[in-house]
Design a protein around this motif. Structure first.
Motif, PDB file in Angstrom:
ATOM      1  N   LYS A   1      -6.384   5.685  42.919  1.00  0.00           N
ATOM      2  CA  LYS A   1      -6.569   5.202  41.354  1.00  0.00           C
ATOM      3  C   LYS A   1      -6.862   3.322  41.366  1.00  0.00           C
ATOM      4  CE  LYS A   1      -4.298   6.228  37.048  1.00  0.00           C
ATOM      5  NZ  LYS A   1      -4.346   4.686  35.986  1.00  0.00           N
ATOM      6  N   LEU A   2      -7.999   4.243  40.631  1.00  0.00           N
ATOM      7  CA  LEU A   2      -8.817   2.082  40.297  1.00  0.00           C
ATOM      8  C   LEU A   2      -8.674   1.729  38.908  1.00  0.00           C
ATOM      9  CD1 LEU A   2     -12.440   2.990  42.463  1.00  0.00           C
ATOM     10  CD2 LEU A   2      -9.930   2.223  43.385  1.00  0.00           C
ATOM     11  N   GLU A   3      -7.841   2.286  38.407  1.00  0.00           N
ATOM     12  CA  GLU A   3      -8.477   1.308  37.023  1.00  0.00           C
ATOM     13  C   GLU A   3      -6.515   2.152  36.429  1.00  0.00           C
ATOM     14  OE1 GLU A   3     -12.569   0.599  35.545  1.00  0.00           O
ATOM     15  OE2 GLU A   3     -11.197   2.861  35.052  1.00  0.00           O
ATOM     16  N   GLU A   4      -6.133   1.969  34.968  1.00  0.00           N
ATOM     17  CA  GLU A   4      -4.808   2.001  34.007  1.00  0.00           C
ATOM     18  C   GLU A   4      -5.385   1.820  33.101  1.00  0.00           C
ATOM     19  OE1 GLU A   4      -1.481   3.622  32.643  1.00  0.00           O
ATOM     20  OE2 GLU A   4      -2.331   3.892  34.690  1.00  0.00           O
ATOM     21  N   TYR A   5      -5.244   2.738  31.996  1.00  0.00           N
ATOM     22  CA  TYR A   5      -5.775   2.860  30.693  1.00  0.00           C
ATOM     23  C   TYR A   5      -4.926   3.079  29.457  1.00  0.00           C
ATOM     24  CZ  TYR A   5      -9.947   5.443  33.994  1.00  0.00           C
ATOM     25  OH  TYR A   5     -10.788   5.211  34.374  1.00  0.00           O
ATOM     26  N   ARG A   6      -5.335   1.886  28.070  1.00  0.00           N
ATOM     27  CA  ARG A   6      -4.698   1.860  27.734  1.00  0.00           C
ATOM     28  C   ARG A   6      -5.795   1.888  26.057  1.00  0.00           C
ATOM     29  NH1 ARG A   6      -0.917   2.497  30.311  1.00  0.00           N
ATOM     30  NH2 ARG A   6       1.326   0.829  30.640  1.00  0.00           N
ATOM     31  N   LEU A   7      -4.961   2.575  25.815  1.00  0.00           N
ATOM     32  CA  LEU A   7      -6.064   3.186  24.046  1.00  0.00           C
ATOM     33  C   LEU A   7      -5.902   1.848  23.314  1.00  0.00           C
ATOM     34  CD1 LEU A   7      -3.486   6.180  22.487  1.00  0.00           C
ATOM     35  CD2 LEU A   7      -6.316   6.863  22.995  1.00  0.00           C
ATOM     36  N   VAL A   8      -7.219   2.360  22.818  1.00  0.00           N
ATOM     37  CA  VAL A   8      -8.066   0.938  22.010  1.00  0.00           C
ATOM     38  C   VAL A   8      -6.697   0.925  20.620  1.00  0.00           C
ATOM     39  CG1 VAL A   8      -9.192   0.225  21.023  1.00  0.00           C
ATOM     40  CG2 VAL A   8      -9.750   0.953  22.794  1.00  0.00           C
TER      41      VAL A   8
ATOM     42  N   ARG B   1      -3.972  -7.777  23.109  1.00  0.00           N
ATOM     43  CA  ARG B   1      -3.389  -8.184  24.605  1.00  0.00           C
ATOM     44  C   ARG B   1      -4.367  -8.305  25.688  1.00  0.00           C
ATOM     45  NH1 ARG B   1       0.536  -6.847  21.333  1.00  0.00           N
ATOM     46  NH2 ARG B   1       2.329  -7.720  21.679  1.00  0.00           N
ATOM     47  N   LEU B   2      -6.200  -7.576  25.337  1.00  0.00           N
ATOM     48  CA  LEU B   2      -6.238  -7.653  26.683  1.00  0.00           C
ATOM     49  C   LEU B   2      -7.686  -7.613  26.151  1.00  0.00           C
ATOM     50  CD1 LEU B   2      -5.735  -3.850  28.171  1.00  0.00           C
ATOM     51  CD2 LEU B   2      -5.281  -5.758  28.701  1.00  0.00           C
ATOM     52  N   GLU B   3      -8.477  -8.219  24.690  1.00  0.00           N
ATOM     53  CA  GLU B   3     -10.195  -8.611  24.485  1.00  0.00           C
ATOM     54  C   GLU B   3      -9.232 -10.352  24.433  1.00  0.00           C
ATOM     55  OE1 GLU B   3     -10.692  -7.283  20.181  1.00  0.00           O
ATOM     56  OE2 GLU B   3     -12.460  -5.466  21.529  1.00  0.00           O
TER      57      GLU B   3
ATOM     58  N   ARG C   1     -14.207  -2.151  28.000  1.00  0.00           N
ATOM     59  CA  ARG C   1     -13.013  -0.346  26.613  1.00  0.00           C
ATOM     60  C   ARG C   1     -14.435   0.221  27.447  1.00  0.00           C
ATOM     61  NH1 ARG C   1     -12.743  -3.032  21.605  1.00  0.00           N
ATOM     62  NH2 ARG C   1     -12.456  -1.087  20.141  1.00  0.00           N
ATOM     63  N   THR C   2     -14.564   1.212  27.136  1.00  0.00           N
ATOM     64  CA  THR C   2     -15.080   3.043  27.928  1.00  0.00           C
ATOM     65  C   THR C   2     -14.040   3.861  27.063  1.00  0.00           C
ATOM     66  OG1 THR C   2     -16.208   4.476  29.759  1.00  0.00           O
ATOM     67  CG2 THR C   2     -13.206   3.294  29.704  1.00  0.00           C
ATOM     68  N   PHE C   3     -15.150   5.686  26.732  1.00  0.00           N
ATOM     69  CA  PHE C   3     -13.902   6.959  26.956  1.00  0.00           C
ATOM     70  C   PHE C   3     -13.717   7.302  27.343  1.00  0.00           C
ATOM     71  CE2 PHE C   3     -16.402   5.023  22.603  1.00  0.00           C
ATOM     72  CZ  PHE C   3     -15.784   5.909  21.684  1.00  0.00           C
ATOM     73  N   ILE C   4     -12.748   7.968  27.289  1.00  0.00           N
ATOM     74  CA  ILE C   4     -12.234   8.886  29.079  1.00  0.00           C
ATOM     75  C   ILE C   4     -11.339  10.497  27.570  1.00  0.00           C
ATOM     76  CG2 ILE C   4     -11.886   7.229  30.157  1.00  0.00           C
ATOM     77  CD1 ILE C   4      -9.473   8.154  30.007  1.00  0.00           C
TER      78      ILE C   4
ATOM     79  N   VAL D   1     -11.057   9.839  23.609  1.00  0.00           N
ATOM     80  CA  VAL D   1     -10.801   8.623  23.055  1.00  0.00           C
ATOM     81  C   VAL D   1     -11.269   7.443  23.943  1.00  0.00           C
ATOM     82  CG1 VAL D   1      -8.130   9.721  22.823  1.00  0.00           C
ATOM     83  CG2 VAL D   1      -8.980   8.735  24.203  1.00  0.00           C
ATOM     84  N   GLU D   2     -11.386   6.949  22.935  1.00  0.00           N
ATOM     85  CA  GLU D   2     -11.002   5.243  23.422  1.00  0.00           C
ATOM     86  C   GLU D   2     -10.412   4.217  23.643  1.00  0.00           C
ATOM     87  OE1 GLU D   2     -14.502   1.391  21.998  1.00  0.00           O
ATOM     88  OE2 GLU D   2     -13.268   2.588  20.486  1.00  0.00           O
ATOM     89  N   VAL D   3     -10.110   3.672  25.295  1.00  0.00           N
ATOM     90  CA  VAL D   3      -9.536   3.390  26.049  1.00  0.00           C
ATOM     91  C   VAL D   3      -9.734   1.651  26.441  1.00  0.00           C
ATOM     92  CG1 VAL D   3      -8.219   5.217  26.614  1.00  0.00           C
ATOM     93  CG2 VAL D   3     -10.148   3.997  28.453  1.00  0.00           C
ATOM     94  N   PHE D   4      -8.889   0.769  26.513  1.00  0.00           N
ATOM     95  CA  PHE D   4      -9.280  -0.391  27.877  1.00  0.00           C
ATOM     96  C   PHE D   4      -8.630  -0.080  29.474  1.00  0.00           C
ATOM     97  CE2 PHE D   4      -7.810  -2.506  23.405  1.00  0.00           C
ATOM     98  CZ  PHE D   4      -8.948  -3.311  23.703  1.00  0.00           C
ATOM     99  N   ALA D   5     -10.073  -0.021  29.972  1.00  0.00           N
ATOM    100  CA  ALA D   5     -10.055   0.553  31.779  1.00  0.00           C
ATOM    101  C   ALA D   5      -9.292  -1.035  32.329  1.00  0.00           C
ATOM    102  CB  ALA D   5     -10.840   0.809  31.901  1.00  0.00           C
ATOM    103  N   ILE D   6      -8.417  -0.782  32.623  1.00  0.00           N
ATOM    104  CA  ILE D   6      -7.774  -2.433  33.950  1.00  0.00           C
ATOM    105  C   ILE D   6      -7.944  -1.946  34.796  1.00  0.00           C
ATOM    106  CG2 ILE D   6      -6.030  -3.600  33.390  1.00  0.00           C
ATOM    107  CD1 ILE D   6      -4.525  -2.641  30.951  1.00  0.00           C
TER     108      ILE D   6
END
Length: 185
Positions: free
Chosen positions: A21-28, A35-37, A69-72, A82-87
């Motif tokens: 797994k390369l990215e961890e996701y959190r809902l926007v 915390r992220l932007e 930011r992306t949609f998954i 849904v729109e998420v932050f891909a960390i």
């Protein structure tokens, strides 16, 4: 700069630990936007659940690699995209495609193959859901009068309406996607 700590379910922690797994996701949400932007961290600590202070087997510390930011569409977030932050939590030799690169790739795939007519549930700009019969013509990035926020769009023949229309890809319920025969309205 600080440290970002993210508690994870064991399955996702193990996937990150193995490099799968390369990215961890959190809902926007306002919580994660704050915390992220426009923020940068010295490092990130990923935990399997909430381990005791001395339990290093359930912690991964790595350098901060950024966020996008992306949609998954993922079962954890329900059936709809849904729109998420891909960390970014792991290194990869392959960078994710930009929206423009995704559009080029989708259009190349459409050009290489006969268009496939399909049926799928679609939620329109009014929030109404209906089953649509479509034949894709082009994928593009942008906005319309009905979809003012820019995103990936699908120009397709809408066989139920007998017109060529633009559809916001994020508004398809991909779990209902199935092949179909072109029909006349």
């Amino acid at each position: 700069m600080g440290v970002l700590t993210l508690p994870l379910k064991a399955i996702y922690f193990d996937q990150i630990k193995s490099g799968e797994k390369l990215e961890e996701y959190r809902l926007v949400t306002p919580h994660w936007e704050k915390r992220l932007e426009n923020r940068s961290y010295e490092s990130i600590i990923l935990t399997s659940g909430y381990p005791k202070k001395g339990d290093t087997s359930r912690r991964i510390k790595s350098p901060w690699r950024g966020v996008r930011r992306t949609f998954i569409q993922h079962e954890h977030f329900g059936p709809d995209p849904v729109e998420v932050f891909a960390i970014k939590v792991n290194e990869s030799d392959v960078e994710p495609l930009s929206d423009a690169e995704q559009v080029k790739l989708f259009n190349l795939l459409l050009a290489l193959k006969e268009p496939v007519t399909f049926r799928c549930e679609y939620r329109n700009w009014r929030g109404e859901v209906s089953d649509r019969c479509l034949t894709p013509q082009e994928v593009w990035y942008g906005s319309t009068e009905w979809h003012p926020e820019a995103g990936l769009m699908l120009k397709a023949i809408d066989h139920d309406k007998g017109q060529v229309r633009d559809f916001c890809i994020a508004d398809f319920n991909l779990r209902t996607l199935r092949p179909a025969k072109a029909t006349q309205p």
